[in-house]
Design a protein around this motif. Structure first.
Motif, PDB file in Angstrom:
ATOM      1  N   ASP A  34     -26.937 -87.140  29.740  1.00 40.75           N
ATOM      2  CA  ASP A  34     -27.650 -88.233  28.846  1.00 40.75           C
ATOM      3  C   ASP A  34     -28.671 -88.780  29.403  1.00 40.75           C
ATOM      4  OD1 ASP A  34     -25.475 -87.630  26.900  1.00 40.75           O
ATOM      5  OD2 ASP A  34     -24.657 -89.503  27.359  1.00 40.75           O
ATOM      6  N   ASP A  67     -33.341 -84.218  30.424  1.00 39.29           N
ATOM      7  CA  ASP A  67     -33.746 -83.633  29.109  1.00 39.29           C
ATOM      8  C   ASP A  67     -34.360 -82.226  29.297  1.00 39.29           C
ATOM      9  OD1 ASP A  67     -34.191 -86.185  27.807  1.00 39.29           O
ATOM     10  OD2 ASP A  67     -35.689 -86.716  29.186  1.00 39.29           O
ATOM     11  N   ASP A  68     -34.710 -81.621  28.349  1.00 35.91           N
ATOM     12  CA  ASP A  68     -35.045 -80.190  28.187  1.00 35.91           C
ATOM     13  C   ASP A  68     -36.200 -79.986  29.443  1.00 35.91           C
ATOM     14  OD1 ASP A  68     -35.777 -77.727  27.474  1.00 35.91           O
ATOM     15  OD2 ASP A  68     -37.025 -78.039  25.729  1.00 35.91           O
ATOM     16  N   ARG A  81     -22.986 -77.272  27.729  1.00 35.90           N
ATOM     17  CA  ARG A  81     -23.712 -78.252  27.239  1.00 35.90           C
ATOM     18  C   ARG A  81     -25.206 -78.642  28.040  1.00 35.90           C
ATOM     19  NH1 ARG A  81     -20.481 -83.289  27.640  1.00 35.90           N
ATOM     20  NH2 ARG A  81     -22.098 -84.195  26.382  1.00 35.90           N
ATOM     21  N   LYS A 107     -28.886 -78.041  26.025  1.00 43.88           N
ATOM     22  CA  LYS A 107     -29.984 -79.188  25.833  1.00 43.88           C
ATOM     23  C   LYS A 107     -31.009 -78.682  26.776  1.00 43.88           C
ATOM     24  CE  LYS A 107     -30.319 -83.993  26.805  1.00 43.88           C
ATOM     25  NZ  LYS A 107     -29.477 -85.004  27.299  1.00 43.88           N
TER      26      LYS A 107
END
Length: 397
Positions: free
Chosen positions: A80, A83-84, A246, A250
């Motif tokens: 969380d 980011d990409d 995951r 992301k």
């Protein structure tokens, strides 16, 4: 800084003796009840420190962004904060079964042998530690199996506990290593083995308990590849295949370096002035692929997160004056402690470590001494687990 600045009271019950797990109960067809333990390496707790503001997060948040008291962040929440296009740098060293138990010729005294590294393939010469060292002299022979085929002769003294052993085993090198490692067990830290229930057959030994078959899997990162470590890069132990997937979905990149973690991480510091402490050398490799991924990430202005103090040590050894990661194949004895200006990473995740450990010092160098020691105070207060199987601290800007 001074050694005494890294003292704190760590209750024994906060030292993790096993990876994060829970007990699942079941009922058999005949009505009898049973239970089994399930390990979930990515469900250990996660604390988050924001370096620039000093804000510390312990709990998950509701839909309005308010912390939910008592609902602690777990390691899966780490994505969380990224980011990409961001990159995690991971240490893919692989732990080998480095702890052996043998007997001394004539006396049959029990001897623990901790093999560190191979010195010569042709002569099967290895650098080792022995316990109890006072019983082991040059020329002594040690037997490691009941039929007497795996025998070693003490070739030289290296340190007070260190010896070089020449294994008297006539076979191809690959076969020798296979047979040697088959006799070894998972090199769990002494504080874990001594914290577990004692085994009767370990009486008089340096440790109180044997490692189990499950420990070899639990003490190995799922991405472990290059054999050579005698202890696990502990922060990497939190990653599961599900979490890695995951991350991939992301768009978070992974770059792998290799640093073969040695025992110096557990060696006590014997000087108050940290500038006078010398670390043992550890072998490391940073390849072109890792450099390309990391440098592309940095050039694009994305985050680079080093996973664990071993990865931080490796990347800081290999970073160039331009702040970019360079290929490296050699050794490092770098000791990172505050104050230290990191040249590459702008995020780091580490476990919670023991008082006065070099691992705590490296963590404090990245997160800031006052910030990190406050995190440790909160970790003790809230019952976080410490050590190789313990919980973790993410440090971001």
């Amino acid at each position: 800084m001074k050694l005494s600045q890294f003292k704190f009271d760590l209750p024994q019950d906060l030292i993790a003796l096993y990876p994060h797990s829970f007990v699942r109960e079941f009922t058999n067809e005949d009505g009898t009840k049973g239970s089994f333990r399930v390990t979930r390496r990515d469900e250990s707790r996660l604390m988050v420190l924001h370096r620039t503001t000093g804000e510390i997060e312990l709990f998950k948040k509701d839909s309005k962004g308010k912390p939910i008291e008592g609902d602690y962040l777990d390691f899966r929440n780490i994505i969380d904060y990224f980011d990409d296009g961001d990159t995690f740098v991971l240490n893919d060293t692989k732990v080998f079964p480095a702890r052996l138990y043998g007997t001394k010729e004539k006396t049959d005294a029990k001897i623990e042998v901790f093999i560190l590294r191979e010195l010569n393939e042709e002569t099967h010469l290895w650098d080792v530690l022995v316990e109890p060292a006072r019983k082991i002299r040059i020329g002594n022979k040690l037997f490691f199996d009941e039929v007497g085929t795996m025998v070693a002769e003490v070739y030289d003294n290296t340190t007070s506990r260190g010896r070089s052993l020449r294994f008297l085993y006539d076979c191809p090198h690959d076969q020798f290593k296979h047979d040697l490692f088959a006799l070894g067990e998972t090199p769990l830290p002494v504080y874990i083995l001594n914290g577990r229930p004692a085994d009767p057959d370990m009486e008089g030994m340096h440790v109180h308990s044997h490692a189990t078959k499950e420990d070899m899997e639990n003490f190995q990162c799922i991405f472990a590849k290059n054999e050579g470590a005698v202890t696990a890069p502990a922060t990497g132990l939190h990653f599961s295949r599900e979490l890695m997937k995951r991350m991939e979905i992301k768009g978070i990149n992974t770059a792998y370096i290799t640093l073969h973690c040695g025992l110096s991480n557990f060696s006590p510091i014997e000087v108050e002035d940290l500038t006078k402490h010398k670390m043992d050398s550890e072998q490391m490799i940073v390849g072109k692929e890792a450099c390309d991924i990391v440098n592309k990430t940095k050039a694009a202005g994305h985050r680079i997160c080093v996973v664990g103090t071993s990865t931080a040590k490796a990347t800081e050894t290999a970073v160039g004056t331009d702040g970019m990661l360079k290929e490296y194949d050699g050794w490092t004895s770098k000791f990172i402690f505050p104050p230290y200006d990191f040249q590459l990473a702008n995020a780091m995740v580490a476990n919670f470590y023991h008082p006065e450990s070099t691992l705590l010092m490296s963590t404090a160098a990245f997160g800031g001494y006052e910030n990190v020691m406050e995190c440790y105070r909160l970790a003790v207060k809230h019952g976080y687990k410490f050590g190789c199987f313990g919980d973790s601290l993410l440090m971001v800007d």
